[in-house]
Design a protein around this motif. Structure first.
Motif, PDB file in Angstrom:
ATOM      1  N   LEU A 148       0.820  -1.213   0.000  1.00 54.45           N
ATOM      2  CA  LEU A 148       0.000   0.000   0.000  1.00 54.45           C
ATOM      3  C   LEU A 148       0.853   1.261   0.000  1.00 54.45           C
ATOM      4  N   GLY A 149       2.087   1.169   0.481  1.00 53.10           N
ATOM      5  CA  GLY A 149       2.932   2.341   0.587  1.00 53.10           C
ATOM      6  C   GLY A 149       3.375   2.661   1.999  1.00 53.10           C
ATOM      7  N   VAL A 150       3.021   1.808   2.975  1.00 53.71           N
ATOM      8  CA  VAL A 150       3.522   1.981   4.333  1.00 53.71           C
ATOM      9  C   VAL A 150       5.022   1.706   4.331  1.00 53.71           C
ATOM     10  N   THR A 151       5.802   2.630   4.892  1.00 55.18           N
ATOM     11  CA  THR A 151       7.267   2.472   4.886  1.00 55.18           C
ATOM     12  C   THR A 151       7.843   2.075   6.234  1.00 55.18           C
ATOM     13  N   GLU A 152       7.063   2.295   7.304  1.00 51.91           N
ATOM     14  CA  GLU A 152       7.542   2.025   8.660  1.00 51.91           C
ATOM     15  C   GLU A 152       6.422   1.369   9.456  1.00 51.91           C
ATOM     16  N   ILE A 153       6.781   0.419  10.300  1.00 53.83           N
ATOM     17  CA  ILE A 153       5.811  -0.226  11.186  1.00 53.83           C
ATOM     18  C   ILE A 153       6.338  -0.127  12.614  1.00 53.83           C
ATOM     19  N   ALA A 154       5.495   0.374  13.507  1.00 57.09           N
ATOM     20  CA  ALA A 154       5.879   0.523  14.913  1.00 57.09           C
ATOM     21  C   ALA A 154       5.163  -0.532  15.747  1.00 57.09           C
ATOM     22  N   LEU A 155       5.943  -1.333  16.466  1.00 54.69           N
ATOM     23  CA  LEU A 155       5.437  -2.406  17.319  1.00 54.69           C
ATOM     24  C   LEU A 155       5.636  -2.029  18.779  1.00 54.69           C
ATOM     25  N   HIS A 156       4.633  -2.294  19.605  1.00 46.92           N
ATOM     26  CA  HIS A 156       4.784  -2.024  21.033  1.00 46.92           C
ATOM     27  C   HIS A 156       5.679  -3.081  21.693  1.00 46.92           C
ATOM     28  N   TRP A 157       6.598  -2.590  22.489  1.00 44.70           N
ATOM     29  CA  TRP A 157       7.399  -3.512  23.302  1.00 44.70           C
ATOM     30  C   TRP A 157       6.427  -4.300  24.188  1.00 44.70           C
ATOM     31  N   PRO A 158       6.519  -5.632  24.207  1.00 46.49           N
ATOM     32  CA  PRO A 158       5.553  -6.417  24.993  1.00 46.49           C
ATOM     33  C   PRO A 158       5.486  -5.958  26.443  1.00 46.49           C
ATOM     34  N   ARG A 159       4.257  -5.791  26.925  1.00 50.30           N
ATOM     35  CA  ARG A 159       4.038  -5.285  28.278  1.00 50.30           C
ATOM     36  C   ARG A 159       3.076  -6.219  29.009  1.00 50.30           C
ATOM     37  N   PRO A 160       3.600  -7.077  29.885  1.00 51.44           N
ATOM     38  CA  PRO A 160       2.768  -8.071  30.558  1.00 51.44           C
ATOM     39  C   PRO A 160       1.616  -7.430  31.326  1.00 51.44           C
ATOM     40  N   GLY A 161       0.492  -8.156  31.344  1.00 51.14           N
ATOM     41  CA  GLY A 161      -0.664  -7.713  32.114  1.00 51.14           C
ATOM     42  C   GLY A 161      -1.449  -6.584  31.493  1.00 51.14           C
ATOM     43  N   THR A 162      -1.202  -6.295  30.222  1.00 51.21           N
ATOM     44  CA  THR A 162      -1.909  -5.232  29.511  1.00 51.21           C
ATOM     45  C   THR A 162      -2.374  -5.775  28.162  1.00 51.21           C
ATOM     46  N   PRO A 163      -3.198  -5.008  27.424  1.00 50.79           N
ATOM     47  CA  PRO A 163      -3.562  -5.437  26.066  1.00 50.79           C
ATOM     48  C   PRO A 163      -2.368  -5.551  25.129  1.00 50.79           C
ATOM     49  N   PHE A 164      -1.210  -5.047  25.538  1.00 50.36           N
ATOM     50  CA  PHE A 164      -0.009  -5.110  24.706  1.00 50.36           C
ATOM     51  C   PHE A 164       0.925  -6.241  25.143  1.00 50.36           C
ATOM     52  N   GLU A 165       0.382  -7.194  25.873  1.00 55.27           N
ATOM     53  CA  GLU A 165       1.154  -8.379  26.250  1.00 55.27           C
ATOM     54  C   GLU A 165       1.423  -9.224  25.009  1.00 55.27           C
ATOM     55  N   ALA A 166       2.636  -9.730  24.892  1.00 52.05           N
ATOM     56  CA  ALA A 166       3.020 -10.575  23.769  1.00 52.05           C
ATOM     57  C   ALA A 166       4.250 -11.375  24.155  1.00 52.05           C
ATOM     58  N   ASP A 167       4.535 -12.390  23.375  1.00 49.65           N
ATOM     59  CA  ASP A 167       5.703 -13.237  23.610  1.00 49.65           C
ATOM     60  C   ASP A 167       6.960 -12.460  23.220  1.00 49.65           C
ATOM     61  N   ILE A 168       7.833 -12.200  24.188  1.00 53.62           N
ATOM     62  CA  ILE A 168       9.044 -11.442  23.901  1.00 53.62           C
ATOM     63  C   ILE A 168       9.940 -12.193  22.917  1.00 53.62           C
ATOM     64  N   GLY A 169       9.854 -13.517  22.914  1.00 53.89           N
ATOM     65  CA  GLY A 169      10.634 -14.300  21.960  1.00 53.89           C
ATOM     66  C   GLY A 169      10.187 -14.042  20.528  1.00 53.89           C
ATOM     67  N   VAL A 170       8.879 -13.942  20.319  1.00 51.68           N
ATOM     68  CA  VAL A 170       8.356 -13.626  18.985  1.00 51.68           C
ATOM     69  C   VAL A 170       8.779 -12.215  18.588  1.00 51.68           C
ATOM     70  N   PHE A 171       8.663 -11.294  19.525  1.00 50.97           N
ATOM     71  CA  PHE A 171       9.042  -9.901  19.282  1.00 50.97           C
ATOM     72  C   PHE A 171      10.509  -9.807  18.837  1.00 50.97           C
ATOM     73  N   GLU A 172      11.376 -10.490  19.536  1.00 54.52           N
ATOM     74  CA  GLU A 172      12.802 -10.450  19.197  1.00 54.52           C
ATOM     75  C   GLU A 172      13.085 -11.193  17.891  1.00 54.52           C
ATOM     76  N   ALA A 173      12.320 -12.247  17.611  1.00 49.82           N
ATOM     77  CA  ALA A 173      12.512 -12.962  16.351  1.00 49.82           C
ATOM     78  C   ALA A 173      12.125 -12.084  15.170  1.00 49.82           C
ATOM     79  N   ILE A 174      11.055 -11.288  15.318  1.00 42.65           N
ATOM     80  CA  ILE A 174      10.653 -10.360  14.269  1.00 42.65           C
ATOM     81  C   ILE A 174      11.751  -9.325  14.051  1.00 42.65           C
ATOM     82  N   ALA A 175      12.306  -8.821  15.154  1.00 43.61           N
ATOM     83  CA  ALA A 175      13.390  -7.843  15.030  1.00 43.61           C
ATOM     84  C   ALA A 175      14.602  -8.449  14.327  1.00 43.61           C
TER      85      ALA A 175
END
Length: 291
Positions: free
Chosen positions: A255-282
């Protein structure tokens, strides 16, 4: 089509120096940029440390990654001290600051109304933001600024020696409506959207907004280079797996998006995520972390 670059949204919820480690880690992981929300609190969450002092500290413990607000607003910030802080951080960081700016929300649990006075109507909020951005642009470009507007004023404000980045630090402007998109086309070096669609499909909403941005840029006779998608506010599975991220990033990149911003995983919030997945994406999609 070049794949979108990635950045991380950081949480200013821990005191320094403990809070410095994620910023260093974001650079090590190869994120191009790291952002911090600029609020007094966020949806009532405390502690919530100041964005500009946090960025200054982050600049001191990193050397390559770009740093920025996402976003600063007129809710409790006047353009004069914003310009003064931005110029200082631009020097501290060696020219790595990006100012993300937006009209601001209406939640008193974050920062709306904390300075007192009557509530702003949607039209006034948009008008204030337009004047605020125009004045901030002048303050960061000109050695001395005097301005008298409807909402803001400045009198013989000296901003020498100016920013490291010329003609000023870059602006990323948040705006989904016609006035915000026109403002981004006029003053922005980048544009950011969260993809919220009010019940519709995020992909369709982003496509429509990018088309509006292109039309506004053509009318202004200038280009907005960085088009940033702030994730985490839709039900799209950005951090479900590296494969899910790659699929979504590819679609939005087309579509033309050049940058994607991901929230650092934050336990106990709606932004909770697997830090291993986050680091693998990075690891798979990050770069040098530089501009």
């Amino acid at each position: 089509m070049t794949a979108p670059r990635i950045g991380a949204v950081m949480w200013p919820t821990r005191s320094w120096p403990e809070a410095g480690e994620p910023w260093r880690r974001a650079e090590e992981l190869g994120f191009r940029h790291a952002w911090v929300y600029d609020h007094i609190a966020w949806r009532g969450s405390t502690p919530w440390y100041d964005a500009y002092t946090t960025l200054s500290a982050a600049a001191a413990v990193t050397s390559r990654i770009r740093l920025g607000t996402l976003v600063t607003s007129p809710n409790f910030r006047h353009p004069v001290p914003v310009a003064h802080a931005a110029r200082t951080i631009d020097h501290v960081s060696g020219g790595r600051l990006t100012l993300g700016v937006g009209a601001g929300g209406t939640r008193r649990a974050s920062d709306a109304g904390v300075l007192g006075g009557p509530e702003w109507t949607p039209a006034e909020r948009a008008s204030r933001f337009a004047e605020w951005v125009g004045l901030l642009d002048r303050l960061l470009r000109e050695p001395v600024t005097t301005f008298e507007g409807t909402y803001y004023s400045a009198r013989e404000v000296v901003q020498e020696p100016g920013c490291v980045q010329r003609p000023r630090v870059p602006f990323v402007i948040a705006g989904n409506g016609p006035r915000g998109i026109r403002l981004a086309a006029r003053h922005g070096d980048g544009w950011v959207t969260a993809g919220n669609a009010g019940g519709g499909e995020p992909y369709d909403a982003v496509r429509s907004r990018l088309e509006a941005l292109d039309a506004a840029c053509e009318a202004e006779g200038r280009e907005v280079r960085d088009r940033i998608l702030l994730t985490g506010f839709t039900d799209e599975p950005w951090l479900e797996s590296p494969g899910a991220f790659a699929d979504l990033a590819g679609r939005y990149g087309e579509l033309g998006v050049t940058e994607i911003a991901l929230h650092w995983p934050r336990p106990g919030t709606p932004f909770e995520a697997d830090i291993g997945v986050f680091e693998a994406i990075a690891a798979e999609h990050g770069g040098s972390g530089g501009p």
